[in-house]
Design a protein around this motif. Structure first.
Motif, PDB file in Angstrom:
ATOM      1  N   MET C   1      -0.137  -3.927   3.562  1.00  0.00           N
ATOM      2  CA  MET C   1      -0.626  -2.628   4.057  1.00  0.00           C
ATOM      3  C   MET C   1      -2.103  -2.449   3.715  1.00  0.00           C
ATOM      4  O   MET C   1      -2.501  -1.619   2.922  1.00  0.00           O
ATOM      5  CB  MET C   1       0.206  -1.513   3.423  1.00  0.00           C
ATOM      6  CG  MET C   1      -0.121  -0.131   3.917  1.00  0.00           C
ATOM      7  SD  MET C   1       0.869   0.468   5.254  1.00  0.00           S
ATOM      8  CE  MET C   1       2.514   0.362   4.630  1.00  0.00           C
ATOM      9  N   LYS C   2      -2.941  -3.334   4.253  1.00  0.00           N
ATOM     10  CA  LYS C   2      -4.379  -3.197   4.005  1.00  0.00           C
ATOM     11  C   LYS C   2      -4.982  -2.491   5.206  1.00  0.00           C
ATOM     12  O   LYS C   2      -4.842  -2.937   6.332  1.00  0.00           O
ATOM     13  CB  LYS C   2      -5.035  -4.588   3.852  1.00  0.00           C
ATOM     14  CG  LYS C   2      -4.575  -5.325   2.613  1.00  0.00           C
ATOM     15  CD  LYS C   2      -5.438  -4.964   1.428  1.00  0.00           C
ATOM     16  CE  LYS C   2      -4.865  -5.558   0.163  1.00  0.00           C
ATOM     17  NZ  LYS C   2      -5.193  -4.826  -1.017  1.00  0.00           N
ATOM     18  N   GLY C   5      -9.400   2.170   5.013  1.00  0.00           N
ATOM     19  CA  GLY C   5      -9.648   3.173   3.991  1.00  0.00           C
ATOM     20  C   GLY C   5      -9.087   2.781   2.640  1.00  0.00           C
ATOM     21  O   GLY C   5      -9.028   3.589   1.738  1.00  0.00           O
ATOM     22  N   ASP C   6      -8.676   1.528   2.520  1.00  0.00           N
ATOM     23  CA  ASP C   6      -8.016   1.106   1.299  1.00  0.00           C
ATOM     24  C   ASP C   6      -8.936   1.189   0.072  1.00  0.00           C
ATOM     25  O   ASP C   6     -10.079   0.779   0.103  1.00  0.00           O
ATOM     26  CB  ASP C   6      -7.563  -0.344   1.490  1.00  0.00           C
ATOM     27  CG  ASP C   6      -6.325  -0.630   0.676  1.00  0.00           C
ATOM     28  OD1 ASP C   6      -5.888   0.275  -0.051  1.00  0.00           O
ATOM     29  OD2 ASP C   6      -5.819  -1.756   0.781  1.00  0.00           O
ATOM     30  N   VAL C   7      -8.386   1.741  -0.998  1.00  0.00           N
ATOM     31  CA  VAL C   7      -9.139   1.810  -2.237  1.00  0.00           C
ATOM     32  C   VAL C   7      -8.478   0.834  -3.197  1.00  0.00           C
ATOM     33  O   VAL C   7      -7.264   0.814  -3.303  1.00  0.00           O
ATOM     34  CB  VAL C   7      -9.095   3.233  -2.824  1.00  0.00           C
ATOM     35  CG1 VAL C   7      -9.929   3.308  -4.093  1.00  0.00           C
ATOM     36  CG2 VAL C   7      -9.562   4.245  -1.815  1.00  0.00           C
ATOM     37  N   SER C   8      -9.277   0.032  -3.881  1.00  0.00           N
ATOM     38  CA  SER C   8      -8.655  -0.976  -4.724  1.00  0.00           C
ATOM     39  C   SER C   8      -8.064  -0.366  -5.974  1.00  0.00           C
ATOM     40  O   SER C   8      -8.447   0.713  -6.411  1.00  0.00           O
ATOM     41  CB  SER C   8      -9.688  -2.028  -5.110  1.00  0.00           C
ATOM     42  OG  SER C   8     -10.487  -1.532  -6.163  1.00  0.00           O
TER      43      SER C   8
END
Lengths: 288, 292, 412
Positions: C1-2, C5-8
């Motif tokens: 699910m990348k 808006g992905d935040v690590s």
């Protein structure tokens, strides 16, 4: 006459819930998730009316109109900034996000307006007595406003080209897309409608009660129950279910008492779902 | 300072139990239970009522509380599991409200809105001076271990398979419903025990303590941490508690913000974090089952 | 699910780490001089959110004013405010933090029984004074160190007063409307007991749930008994709805309600006609008392609203005055037990009467060692278990104003 008055009380109760259930159901029909911020949209609507009344010196009409505009804008903003990004994840995530939005809206309201109660100004009058059957004038106006609101929503849904697109998208997203329906315009119409329904609903609830940060949230669960009973995503079903629930709830009070009336709708909900898992007016996986 | 930290650990520990139970139900098995506070209340009241007016042993009462909550959980699951997930969420939420109103209404049994007081504290086997926090932490470790073993077992593999693709799972095995029932029951048991711990820790319970907001806090913790990971519930609960309590200290250095404003800011920030996480990082801080 | 808006995970953890660091740095606020620290764990949010802000702002405003006037017994006040969410576990956490981190010597404005019951073991153990408005009888039993002060009169005394009012006015068919919470049910139950002893009949009791949009069925049931007086045991928000709907349904029976339900804000919202002749009682013998006028002024400054809107704020005002008088009387106070002792010396009922801190300060300067502080919320006298006796004032609402009628003293 005793029961007729109870039924009248239930009708008012049902109309109050109907706007909330309608809003929940509208959101579900196209956006496909249960919106826990619905109640707080209504709270926003009620506060805007109070604010406009304070500025203009008590005009309820102006208050409602202004509230419709402001609440619709907030509703659109919520779609644009939040729910748009959740279209492709599990509906439970959208539900959780809407809880976040609900908390956020309430905290902004209480930050600026405090936790003390406000009231919406309207002329309070004694009930008209027809041989013991009591009709309170403001309830007539509440009923009138609800009917007008329902008429507006269903006119948009069933009489306009964009309404047809909304319903198409609600029925079958892939098919609608294939037929060239662009979901953005539909979403704008949908979330504006949700905002307007919330503004009018919030005003009605504010008139019947007091305006505090929790009013919408407090009514959310019975509103959910009505929306599900009506078959989630079926706006007309939600309205009918809300009114039926309201009337049955108040008629049940001589038997179950006034403490248990508040869970009447939940008990009915569970009972009906055992019998019909898709709700009273819902069809399995084919919601309108 | 030490008592404050111990209180924080005790209350945080009770919430962590609820988060672990939800993680089992939702994170590992995909069952959205929004009725957490209802099972919590059942456990609380069962243990409190058994012990408040009699000589019933506290540990026995806590066990019964857990079993009763598990039974109710099992029963509710039997009714609602064939519903789709949205309906399931709302129905479980309604269930918790039904429990709360029943507690208010059935005054002869529960003492209604006036609450139950005089609930005995937790007796510890080795030293009466040690705080209840030891037991709360021990139960948490036990639940974490049990969950760890469970998800590694064939049963665990099955429920995860079911969560990831129910249709496929149903095609190879007919026991999806039976798995769901068991997971629901297990989670209910943990929630019931958490409720019992809560009752004995505070010594007084009333219906006002079992509002749906508690359920949402637990959900926030699990979503924050990342559903479907053992560490998720822990990290989520720690972050939520740090934030809720940390903001108290933040205000001591920011005197221009009144507590009245801070109360709004605190809730608002939680709401905001929830929105951002759900829309931008739905797998939570630790990552969820999709990002192993 | 990348997705974009992905935040690590690392970024999120780093953010949390820096927040934790920031909050850790704040530590405890060190203050110079002879500072007396007061904790205000109040109901800013939650079920009693409508009262908490007024209570907290009153405490803060009072500290400001007392400090400006030179403090009490050489002490200046520092207030540490918290939100309890009207729930016991946040209340306990707030209290523990106030006690251990801010080192407060007294907790003021604690609202409900669940909150007070959760806090009192902690405050007892830490030798901290607890001033609250809980009504549960267990609070008196838990007050083992004498550090607790219960400002809300017992349910028994309120039932007594209700019975006195009904009898005095000559009503025969009372009906009670009772909110389903601890204090309200206690009041109604107590009234029923007195009424049954006196007349041998049990009046009808209608229980209603909070946060309902519509009470018409409840009120219809109440009116069915053809009451000549309706006793309302609830709070401002539900009372506003009920008073309005009673009027709409054509009620002509008189209503008796506490002042914290039929507030000036309620009268303002509904208009004077709807509340005309309502009988209002409050825990203060004389509504025109000097202390009340002073409180009203403080509340106006703190909240920009009349003081009658919030009885709990009047109680908080009195709590601050008692603490200040105790410090003035005994400037050497360093423990909670000493503070509690001194409060018992200044609260009455014996000693020279005074209506304010300034008056009390003068009396102490003149050599008085025992005072009788007469407060804005009541006489503020306390027995050994920290309970206040019932000493009530009854008013009628005339053209939107409270008009004092008579006082009632509770006799067991």
């Amino acid at each position: 006459m005793f029961y007729a008055n109870l039924a009248m009380s239930g009708l008012v109760q049902g109309l109050l819930l109907a706007t909330l259930a309608l809003s929940v159901s509208l959101c579900f029909s196209v956006a496909k998730f249960t919106n826990a911020a619905t109640g707080d949209f209504m709270t926003v609507g009620a506060y805007v009316v109070v604010a406009i009344q304070a500025v203009t010196g008590g005009s309820l009409m102006l208050g409602v109109l202004g509230s419709c505009i402001v609440t619709a804008l907030i509703s659109l903003l919520a779609y644009w900034l939040l729910f748009r990004h959740l279209a492709h994840v599990s509906p439970i995530m959208s539900l959780v996000a809407s809880v976040g939005l609900a908390l956020f809206l309430r905290s902004v309201l209480s930050l600026f307006a405090g936790h003390e109660q406000y009231a919406i100004d309207y002329p309070i009058a004694r009930a008209i007595n027809f041989h013991g059957f009591l009709i309170v004038p403001i309830d007539l106006w509440v009923a009138l406003a609800s009917v007008a609101l329902l008429a507006l929503v269903f006119a948009v849904l069933y009489l306009t080209p964009i309404g047809l697109q909304v319903r198409a998208l609600a029925d079958n997203r892939d098919l609608a897309r294939a037929a060239g329906i662009r979901s953005r315009g539909v979403m704008i119409v949908l979330w504006s409608l949700i905002g307007i329904v919330s503004a009018v609903g919030g005003t009605i609830i504010g008139i019947k009660t007091v305006v505090i940060p929790d009013i919408g949230w407090n009514l959310l669960l019975p509103g959910f129950a009505a929306a599900i009973l009506g078959g989630l995503g079926n706006p007309l079903g939600a309205v009918i279910a809300a009114i039926l629930l309201g009337i049955c709830q108040e008629l049940s009070t001589p038997m179950v008492g006034f403490v248990y009336k508040t869970i009447f709708s939940f008990a009915v909900l569970i009972a009906v779902l055992i019998w019909k898992p898709e709700g009273l007016f819902g069809r399995v996986e084919q919601v309108r | 300072m030490i008592h404050y930290v111990i209180t924080l650990l005790s209350i945080g520990g009770i919430y962590l139990l609820l988060a672990q139970a939800l993680n089992l139900q939702f994170g590992f098995a995909g069952l959205p239970n929004f009725g957490i506070v209802g099972f919590f209340a059942i456990g609380s009241y069962a243990s409190a009522l058994l012990t408040a007016n009699g000589n019933f042993p506290v540990y026995g009462a806590m066990l019964i509380a857990g079993l009763l909550a598990a039974l109710m959980s099992f029963g509710l699951a039997r009714i609602v599991l064939r519903l789709r997930t949205d309906y399931l969420a709302i129905v479980t939420l309604s269930f918790s409200e039904i429990v709360r109103i029943l507690v208010i209404g059935e005054e002869q049994i529960t003492n209604g809105p006036r609450g139950v007081s005089g609930i005995p504290g937790i007796p510890l086997l080795w030293s009466p001076g040690v705080n209840a926090v030891v037991l709360i932490i021990a139960v948490n470790v036990l639940v974490a271990l049990a969950t760890h073993l469970l998800v590694r077992s064939p049963f665990g593999r099955s429920i995860r398979a079911m969560r990831d693709d129910e249709a496929a799972f149903a095609s190879i095995s007919k026991s999806a419903v039976s798995y769901k029932l068991r997971v629901f029951g297990l989670g209910g048991f943990v929630m019931g025990v958490a409720g019992a711990l809560y009752a004995h820790y505070f010594g007084y319970i009333s219906p006002d303590q079992f509002l749906p907001l508690t359920t949402f806090y637990v959900w926030i913790a699990v979503i924050l941490g990342g559903a479907g990971r053992l560490s998720g519930a822990l990290i989520g609960t720690i972050v939520l508690t740090l934030f809720l309590e940390g903001s108290r200290f933040l205000r001591d250095v920011l005197p221009f913000i009144s507590e009245v404003e801070m109360a709004s800011v605190r809730i608002g920030a939680i709401g905001f974090a929830l929105m951002v996480l759900a829309s931008r990082r739905p797998q939570g801080i630790m990552g969820d089952f999709t990002s192993k | 699910m990348k997705n974009q808006g992905d935040v690590s995970r690392r970024a999120v953890l780093a953010g949390i780490g820096s927040t934790a660091l920031l909050t850790g740095l704040s530590g405890r606020a060190q203050a110079a001089g002879n500072v007396f620290r007061i904790g205000a764990p109040n109901t800013i949010t939650g079920a009693a959110g409508v009262f908490g802000t007024g209570v907290q702002n009153t405490i803060i405003e009072m500290a400001k004013r007392l400090n400006a006037a030179g403090g009490a017994g050489g002490h200046t006040f520092e207030v540490f405010a918290e939100d309890t969410q009207t729930l016991p576990e946040p209340a306990l956490l707030a209290a523990r933090k106030l006690i251990e981190v801010n080192e407060v010597k007294a907790l003021l404005g604690v609202y409900s029984s669940p909150e007070a019951l959760a806090i009192i073991p902690a405050s007892n153990a830490a030798d901290v004074v607890l001033m609250h408005t809980g009504a549960a009888p267990k609070l008196a039993a838990d007050n083992t160190e004498g550090l607790g002060f219960q400002f809300y009169p017992s349910s028994q005394s309120i039932g007594f007063v209700l019975n006195q009012i009904v009898t005095k006015e000559g009503y025969e068919r009372p009906v009670t409307l009772t909110l389903t919470n601890d204090a309200s049910i206690g009041n109604s139950t107590s009234f029923h007991k007195y009424w049954a002893e006196q007349t041998g009949s049990e009046p009808e009791d209608i229980r209603y749930q909070p946060n309902q949009p519509n009470y018409r069925s409840e009120l219809q049931q109440a009116l069915l008994a053809n009451p000549d007086v309706i006793i309302l045991n609830g709070y401002e928000p539900d009372a506003t709805i009920i008073m309005k709907q009673l009027y709409e349904l054509g009620n002509t029976a008189r209503v008796i309600a506490p002042e914290f339900a039929v507030t000036t804000r309620l009268i303002e919202a509904l208009g004077p006609e709807l509340v005309e002749d309502t009988i209002v009682y409050r825990f203060v013998p004389n509504s025109d008392s000097a202390a009340y006028t002073l409180f009203d002024e403080v509340y106006q400054a703190a909240m920009d609203a009349p003081g009658s809107a919030n009885t709990y704020a009047a109680i908080a005002y009195d709590e601050m005055n008692l603490v200040a008088l105790a410090l003035e009387l005994d400037p050497a106070i360093s423990t909670g037990a000493e503070l509690a002792d001194a409060i018992h010396k200044v609260c009455g009922p014996d000693g020279e009467p005074c209506n304010s801190f300034a008056e009390g300060k003068e009396l102490i300067a003149g050599g008085a060692t025992v005072l009788n502080y007469l407060g804005a919320s009541g006489p503020c006298d306390f027995d050994d278990q920290g309970r206040t006796p019932g000493n009530f004032g009854v008013s009628e609402v005339k053209s939107g104003e409270y008009v004092f009628a008579y006082g009632i003293v509770f006799e067991d």
